[in-house]
Write a protein that holds these residues in place. Structure first.
Motif, mmCIF file in Angstrom:
data_model
loop_
_atom_site.group_PDB
_atom_site.id
_atom_site.type_symbol
_atom_site.label_atom_id
_atom_site.label_comp_id
_atom_site.label_asym_id
_atom_site.label_seq_id
_atom_site.Cartn_x
_atom_site.Cartn_y
_atom_site.Cartn_z
ATOM 1 N N UNK A 9 0.840 -1.192 0.000
ATOM 2 C CA UNK A 9 0.000 0.000 0.000
ATOM 3 C C UNK A 9 0.874 1.241 0.000
ATOM 4 N N UNK A 10 0.408 2.271 -0.680
ATOM 5 C CA UNK A 10 1.135 3.531 -0.709
ATOM 6 C C UNK A 10 0.138 4.674 -0.631
ATOM 7 N N UNK A 11 0.406 5.634 0.276
ATOM 8 C CA UNK A 11 -0.404 6.845 0.336
ATOM 9 C C UNK A 11 0.105 7.759 -0.764
ATOM 10 N N UNK A 12 -0.614 7.813 -1.882
ATOM 11 C CA UNK A 12 -0.119 8.540 -3.042
ATOM 12 C C UNK A 12 -0.417 10.026 -2.959
ATOM 13 N N UNK A 13 -1.468 10.386 -2.283
ATOM 14 C CA UNK A 13 -1.842 11.775 -2.048
ATOM 15 C C UNK A 13 -2.668 11.781 -0.765
ATOM 16 N N UNK A 14 -2.846 12.937 -0.121
ATOM 17 C CA UNK A 14 -3.677 12.962 1.088
ATOM 18 C C UNK A 14 -5.046 12.336 0.829
ATOM 19 N N UNK A 15 -5.436 11.408 1.695
ATOM 20 C CA UNK A 15 -6.734 10.727 1.617
ATOM 21 C C UNK A 15 -6.866 9.835 0.383
ATOM 22 N N UNK A 16 -5.759 9.521 -0.276
ATOM 23 C CA UNK A 16 -5.790 8.627 -1.432
ATOM 24 C C UNK A 16 -4.804 7.493 -1.181
ATOM 25 N N UNK A 17 -5.322 6.278 -1.081
ATOM 26 C CA UNK A 17 -4.498 5.115 -0.765
ATOM 27 C C UNK A 17 -4.521 4.157 -1.949
ATOM 28 N N UNK A 18 -3.338 3.797 -2.434
ATOM 29 C CA UNK A 18 -3.257 2.857 -3.550
ATOM 30 C C UNK A 18 -2.967 1.462 -3.009
ATOM 31 N N UNK A 19 -3.867 0.521 -3.300
ATOM 32 C CA UNK A 19 -3.692 -0.869 -2.904
ATOM 33 C C UNK A 19 -3.573 -1.725 -4.163
ATOM 34 N N UNK A 20 -2.462 -2.424 -4.374
ATOM 35 C CA UNK A 20 -2.333 -3.305 -5.544
ATOM 36 C C UNK A 20 -3.435 -4.352 -5.568
ATOM 37 N N UNK A 21 -3.676 -4.915 -6.737
ATOM 38 C CA UNK A 21 -4.804 -5.826 -6.919
ATOM 39 C C UNK A 21 -4.739 -7.056 -6.017
ATOM 40 N N UNK A 22 -3.536 -7.474 -5.636
ATOM 41 C CA UNK A 22 -3.402 -8.665 -4.795
ATOM 42 C C UNK A 22 -3.494 -8.349 -3.306
ATOM 43 N N UNK A 46 -11.382 0.765 3.073
ATOM 44 C CA UNK A 46 -10.215 0.158 2.437
ATOM 45 C C UNK A 46 -10.607 -0.486 1.104
ATOM 46 N N UNK A 47 -11.748 -1.183 1.079
ATOM 47 C CA UNK A 47 -12.166 -1.830 -0.167
ATOM 48 C C UNK A 47 -12.517 -0.806 -1.240
ATOM 49 N N UNK A 48 -13.006 0.361 -0.846
ATOM 50 C CA UNK A 48 -13.291 1.413 -1.824
ATOM 51 C C UNK A 48 -11.999 1.892 -2.488
ATOM 52 N N UNK A 49 -10.968 2.092 -1.672
ATOM 53 C CA UNK A 49 -9.668 2.487 -2.231
ATOM 54 C C UNK A 49 -9.093 1.368 -3.109
ATOM 55 N N UNK A 50 -9.260 0.129 -2.676
ATOM 56 C CA UNK A 50 -8.740 -1.001 -3.450
ATOM 57 C C UNK A 50 -9.456 -1.115 -4.790
ATOM 58 N N UNK A 51 -10.757 -0.855 -4.800
ATOM 59 C CA UNK A 51 -11.514 -0.922 -6.046
ATOM 60 C C UNK A 51 -11.065 0.176 -7.010
ATOM 61 N N UNK A 52 -10.862 1.384 -6.484
ATOM 62 C CA UNK A 52 -10.375 2.486 -7.321
ATOM 63 C C UNK A 52 -8.970 2.185 -7.840
ATOM 64 N N UNK A 53 -8.158 1.556 -7.012
ATOM 65 C CA UNK A 53 -6.799 1.191 -7.426
ATOM 66 C C UNK A 53 -6.828 0.144 -8.533
ATOM 67 N N UNK A 54 -7.767 -0.807 -8.433
ATOM 68 C CA UNK A 54 -7.868 -1.861 -9.445
ATOM 69 C C UNK A 54 -8.236 -1.272 -10.806
ATOM 70 N N UNK A 55 -9.191 -0.352 -10.822
ATOM 71 C CA UNK A 55 -9.560 0.299 -12.085
ATOM 72 C C UNK A 55 -8.376 1.092 -12.646
ATOM 73 N N UNK A 56 -7.602 1.673 -11.753
ATOM 74 C CA UNK A 56 -6.416 2.417 -12.169
ATOM 75 C C UNK A 56 -5.391 1.479 -12.805
ATOM 76 N N UNK A 57 -5.188 0.310 -12.225
ATOM 77 C CA UNK A 57 -4.251 -0.666 -12.781
ATOM 78 C C UNK A 57 -4.678 -1.114 -14.177
#
Length: 302
Positions: free
Chosen positions: A1-14, A53-64
């Protein structure tokens, strides 16, 4: 996980599957329920609950998915104001995928050999970029179509963009190639590079091909500083210098580089395929001095 910007958390698909495995381990060790363990994991990242957390993970997945299959452009803070938002949409989650390549680009492009910037400065420079993903429609299938779309994104062209996961330098569309793995036999022959250096492997192993003229000797270069041969295209990167790949040599592959065929021509006893690590003196025992071109003599006037 990486905090890429304030209030934005990137979680890889796995990440989600790993978190659920960790929750099972917490359940066995502490007796907490699986859901309680998931909530604890989320709070460990500074999030209020597992749902966030799952909301951030879902946004991260679409980003990937967009990163791997679509078009991403990077602009600095000033030029980003001119991006056509009908064509591209800013996405903060992209920093989870693009921030490290941007940092590496600034680091590799630092031309100050004596006083390079600090790693913190490279990170600051990367954070002054904004990242945009193509909006709607079908992703460009050809690179030229991607470049045309990038040209339309703003009056000012971006310094870099990503198309289908590959980083390109500007509208010239030159891909920034990933570092090739170093074959073991080369690493053994050259020796481990010093701290702050990295060994760059040739794109094609000279032992498996021939040079541009069909001559195996053309696949090798020769360092006149240490008098050893190496596969064409190998070098040791130190800041902006390209040094001889041998770790104990400070020769330069630009000014100290001769072709192996030239060395063999003046030393016919040397093998067509040189042995790595072996020193071959420029003026060996069978050295043949190159002939001077014939000079035309002027006829004496009577």
């Amino acid at each position: 996980m990486e905090i890429v910007m304030p209030d934005t958390y990137f979680f890889p698909s796995k990440a989600i599957s790993r978190f659920k495995k960790r929750a099972k381990l917490i359940h066995r060790e502490t007796g907490k329920t699986h859901n309680e363990a998931l909530e604890e994991i989320a709070r460990g990242f500074g999030l209020p609950n597992w749902h966030h957390l799952t909301l951030h993970a879902d946004a991260s997945r679409h980003c990937e998915l967009a990163f791997a299959n679509d078009l991403i452009v990077a602009y600095d803070l000033k030029e980003a104001e001119n991006v056509d938002t009908a064509l591209f949409t800013e996405n903060l989650y992209l920093f989870g995928l693009c921030r490290k390549p941007l940092i590496a680009r600034f680091r590799d492009g630092d031309e100050d050999k004596w006083e390079p910037e600090s790693e913190t400065e490279y990170e600051r420079m990367a954070d002054e970029y904004r990242l945009f993903v193509r909006t709607g429609g079908t992703a460009p299938e050809k690179l030229e179509d991607a470049v045309e779309l990038v040209q339309s994104s703003s009056f000012f062209p971006p310094e870099v963009f990503w198309w289908k996961g590959t980083l390109y330098e500007g509208l010239g569309a030159h891909p920034v190639l990933p570092q090739q793995p170093i074959p073991e036999h080369l690493m053994s022959a050259f020796g481990a590079p010093a701290r702050g250096e990295k060994l760059i492997s040739p794109q094609v192993s000279a032992s498996k091909g021939t040079g541009v003229n069909g001559n195996v000797a053309d696949s090798y270069s020769y360092c006149i500083h240490c008098e050893r041969a190496y596969p064409e295209g190998a070098y040791r990167q130190k800041l902006s210098w390209q040094l001889c790949p041998y770790a104990d040599c400070d020769g330069d592959t630009v000014i100290d580089n001769w072709g192996w065929r030239r060395i063999r021509k003046e030393n016919p006893g040397y093998p067509e395929v040189p042995e790595l690590g072996v020193q071959y003196p420029m003026h060996g025992p069978n050295y043949v001095a190159p002939k001077n071109p014939k000079q035309k003599t002027k006829r004496k006037s009577k």
